[in-house]
Design an enzyme around this catalytic site. Structure first.
Site, PDB file in Angstrom:
ATOM      1  N   CYS A 227      40.711  42.738  47.827  1.00 41.62           N
ATOM      2  CA  CYS A 227      39.822  42.986  47.106  1.00 41.62           C
ATOM      3  C   CYS A 227      39.045  44.351  47.070  1.00 41.62           C
ATOM      4  O   CYS A 227      38.297  44.534  46.269  1.00 41.62           O
ATOM      5  CB  CYS A 227      38.790  41.812  46.863  1.00 41.62           C
ATOM      6  SG  CYS A 227      39.655  40.221  46.545  1.00 41.62           S
TER       7      CYS A 227
ATOM      8  N   HIS B 123      29.279  44.346  45.922  1.00 39.23           N
ATOM      9  CA  HIS B 123      30.498  43.740  45.807  1.00 39.23           C
ATOM     10  C   HIS B 123      30.053  42.172  44.989  1.00 39.23           C
ATOM     11  O   HIS B 123      30.768  41.848  44.104  1.00 39.23           O
ATOM     12  CB  HIS B 123      31.245  43.426  47.133  1.00 39.23           C
ATOM     13  CG  HIS B 123      32.541  42.878  47.168  1.00 39.23           C
ATOM     14  ND1 HIS B 123      33.625  43.128  46.436  1.00 39.23           N
ATOM     15  CD2 HIS B 123      33.051  41.668  47.717  1.00 39.23           C
ATOM     16  CE1 HIS B 123      34.480  42.627  46.641  1.00 39.23           C
ATOM     17  NE2 HIS B 123      34.224  41.520  47.512  1.00 39.23           N
TER      18      HIS B 123
ATOM     19  N   GLU C  92      26.085  40.747  52.424  1.00 45.78           N
ATOM     20  CA  GLU C  92      25.914  42.008  51.756  1.00 45.78           C
ATOM     21  C   GLU C  92      24.563  42.080  51.557  1.00 45.78           C
ATOM     22  O   GLU C  92      23.975  43.461  51.513  1.00 45.78           O
ATOM     23  CB  GLU C  92      26.610  41.973  50.368  1.00 45.78           C
ATOM     24  CG  GLU C  92      26.668  43.152  49.773  1.00 45.78           C
ATOM     25  CD  GLU C  92      27.715  43.355  48.609  1.00 45.78           C
ATOM     26  OE1 GLU C  92      27.804  44.342  48.031  1.00 45.78           O
ATOM     27  OE2 GLU C  92      28.013  42.255  47.993  1.00 45.78           O
TER      28      GLU C  92
ATOM     29  N   LYS D 272      30.451  41.273  38.641  1.00 46.26           N
ATOM     30  CA  LYS D 272      31.258  39.876  38.684  1.00 46.26           C
ATOM     31  C   LYS D 272      30.517  38.835  38.124  1.00 46.26           C
ATOM     32  O   LYS D 272      31.230  38.049  37.775  1.00 46.26           O
ATOM     33  CB  LYS D 272      31.624  39.740  40.029  1.00 46.26           C
ATOM     34  CG  LYS D 272      32.532  40.737  40.661  1.00 46.26           C
ATOM     35  CD  LYS D 272      33.059  40.278  42.295  1.00 46.26           C
ATOM     36  CE  LYS D 272      33.923  41.421  42.757  1.00 46.26           C
ATOM     37  NZ  LYS D 272      33.032  42.608  43.136  1.00 46.26           N
TER      38      LYS D 272
ATOM     39  N   HIS E 294      35.950  37.850  39.316  1.00 43.54           N
ATOM     40  CA  HIS E 294      36.394  38.598  40.319  1.00 43.54           C
ATOM     41  C   HIS E 294      37.905  38.790  39.861  1.00 43.54           C
ATOM     42  O   HIS E 294      38.700  38.089  39.966  1.00 43.54           O
ATOM     43  CB  HIS E 294      36.486  37.893  41.432  1.00 43.54           C
ATOM     44  CG  HIS E 294      36.535  38.693  42.733  1.00 43.54           C
ATOM     45  ND1 HIS E 294      36.979  40.126  42.809  1.00 43.54           N
ATOM     46  CD2 HIS E 294      36.346  38.793  44.286  1.00 43.54           C
ATOM     47  CE1 HIS E 294      37.245  40.499  43.892  1.00 43.54           C
ATOM     48  NE2 HIS E 294      36.627  39.668  44.943  1.00 43.54           N
TER      49      HIS E 294
ATOM     50  N   PHE F 143      39.693  40.353  51.694  1.00 40.98           N
ATOM     51  CA  PHE F 143      40.383  39.570  52.952  1.00 40.98           C
ATOM     52  C   PHE F 143      41.063  40.453  53.716  1.00 40.98           C
ATOM     53  O   PHE F 143      41.308  41.829  53.375  1.00 40.98           O
ATOM     54  CB  PHE F 143      41.390  38.679  52.428  1.00 40.98           C
ATOM     55  CG  PHE F 143      40.735  37.351  51.589  1.00 40.98           C
ATOM     56  CD1 PHE F 143      39.612  37.262  51.569  1.00 40.98           C
ATOM     57  CD2 PHE F 143      41.603  36.382  51.255  1.00 40.98           C
ATOM     58  CE1 PHE F 143      38.818  36.107  51.004  1.00 40.98           C
ATOM     59  CE2 PHE F 143      41.094  35.553  50.373  1.00 40.98           C
ATOM     60  CZ  PHE F 143      39.756  35.117  50.400  1.00 40.98           C
TER      61      PHE F 143
END
Length: 404
Positions: A161, A299, A310, A328, A333, A393
């Site tokens: 991502c 993010h 975060e 998002k 996403h 990931f």
């Protein structure tokens, strides 16, 4: 000798809420979409997703383009828009000095899914010879090169991502190194297909709400992300070269940092140590300090672990409380496309002075109270320096620093 400033002279965007950068930006500013969510394919229950509306030649012309995998089609639309805005053309450039960097997490998942179903139902003879040309992860870059007569490097970067943001950073570095004069940086993914949705559902990564506001970044009741798709493209070139040809500069890429957690295959580090290292590396690359940052495009996936880590990172690095938003909440996403889409939207924030709200989040989780998250409605702050976070990931952490 100082590194050359890298300008963004064109952008293109294709998302579930807009067919270009302007329409996507206006939807994000409102914090609401006229398009509802669709059931996630191949997943039982009420899990939802966001999809790009079907399109034809009004957005993408050219022989054979209608039959390409969606991840390639999305990339072509975004790149066409970005090049048109930049004023650059294959008719006038030296294609050997132009590069392409595409960030993508999955490649042609839809094409592979269809081919596997045909194989299972009717055997090998039913499988199309076009499976690999349409599905290999580098085919967006290759198809872009053919379409725009680019004979310089055509890279594909895969960082889950974070892929779209890494594409921008690698593109910046190609220009700084003198390898290219122009780079088309693209993030694209089309992961709203049954096996991808089912895999995320099995992990417990998807939001458990059937409502339109299922993605709720940094909210106390966040439960996971809403699967999405799309693409964005940025045309990068040396600022002095852009100025010499009279191009309009939409913003600058000032810094880029990329680190790896080396912690867990899919879970982020609980204290976001690798992410912090990426932020610090990007700021050092830009010659800036954390105190110089006015805005953070987070993010912000709406997953409990990511948002918690975060938020810790932002509070630790930025005690002066810059404005924070997550796109998002509205866009969902879009996996490998997200970092590039969010880079484009961050540039719009810098250009307009408007920080869009984090859609569907009424208030920040009390555990994350140190976060100055913009909620409810847009806020005017006139930021000059912004950072955009992208994590993925495999422990991928990419941070872009952008300026006016």
């Amino acid at each position: 000798m100082s590194a050359p400033a890298i300008a963004v002279t064109g952008t293109g965007t294709l998302t579930p809420v807009g067919t270009d950068t302007d329409t996507t930006w206006e939807a994000v500013r409102r914090g609401e979409s006229r398009a509802g969510l669709a059931p996630a394919p191949g997943v039982s229950g009420d899990l939802l997703c966001r999809t790009v509306a079907p399109f034809g030649t009004e957005l993408l012309s050219g022989r054979g383009t209608a039959k390409l995998d969606p991840f390639v089609r999305f990339a072509l639309v975004a790149a066409d828009q970005a090049l048109a805005e930049s004023g650059l053309s294959p008719d006038t450039w030296d294609g050997s000095r132009v590069g392409i960097v595409v960030g993508c997490g999955l490649g042609g998942a839809a094409t592979l899914g269809t081919a596997h179903r045909k194989l299972a139902e009717a055997g090998p003879d039913a499988v199309s010879p076009y499976v690999h040309p349409r599905s290999l992860v580098n085919m967006a870059a290759g198809t872009l090169a053919i379409r725009h007569r680019v004979t310089g490097p055509a890279h594909t970067v895969v960082a889950a991502c974070a892929s779209g943001a890494v594409a921008v950073g690698v593109g910046r570095d190609l220009i700084r190194a003198g390898t290219c004069d122009v780079v088309i940086a693209v993030g694209t993914d089309a992961g709203v297909v049954p096996v991808i949705a089912a895999g995320f559902a099995a992990m417990g990564a998807l939001a458990d709400s059937p409502a339109d506001d299922a993605s709720r970044p940094f909210a106390a009741d966040r439960s996971g992300f809403v699967l999405s798709e799309g693409a964005a493209a940025l045309v990068l070139e040396r600022e002095d070269a852009a100025r010499a040809r009279g191009a309009r500069t939409l913003g600058r890429i000032l810094g880029y940092g990329f680190t790896t957690d080396a912690h867990h295959p899919v879970a982020p580090h609980p204290d976001a140590l690798g992410a912090e290292a990426a932020v610090r590396a990007a700021l050092a690359d830009a010659g800036l300090a954390p105190a110089d940052v006015d805005h953070v495009n987070a993010h912000g996936t709406s997953t409990p672990q990511n948002d918690r880590g975060e938020a810790k990172l932002i509070g630790r690095l930025f005690p002066h409380r810059p404005s924070v938003t997550s796109n998002k909440g509205l866009l969902g996403h879009s996996l490998g496309a997200a970092g590039a889409i969010e880079a484009v939207l961050t540039l719009r924030t810098l250009a307009t002075g408007v920080v869009p709200p984090t859609a569907h989040t009424p208030a920040v989780d009390p555990e994350l109270a140190g976060l100055d998250l913009v909620v409810g409605r847009e806020r005017r702050t006139d930021p000059a320096i912004a950072v955009s976070h992208s994590f993925g990931f495999g422990g991928s952490n990419c941070v872009l620093v952008m300026g006016t």
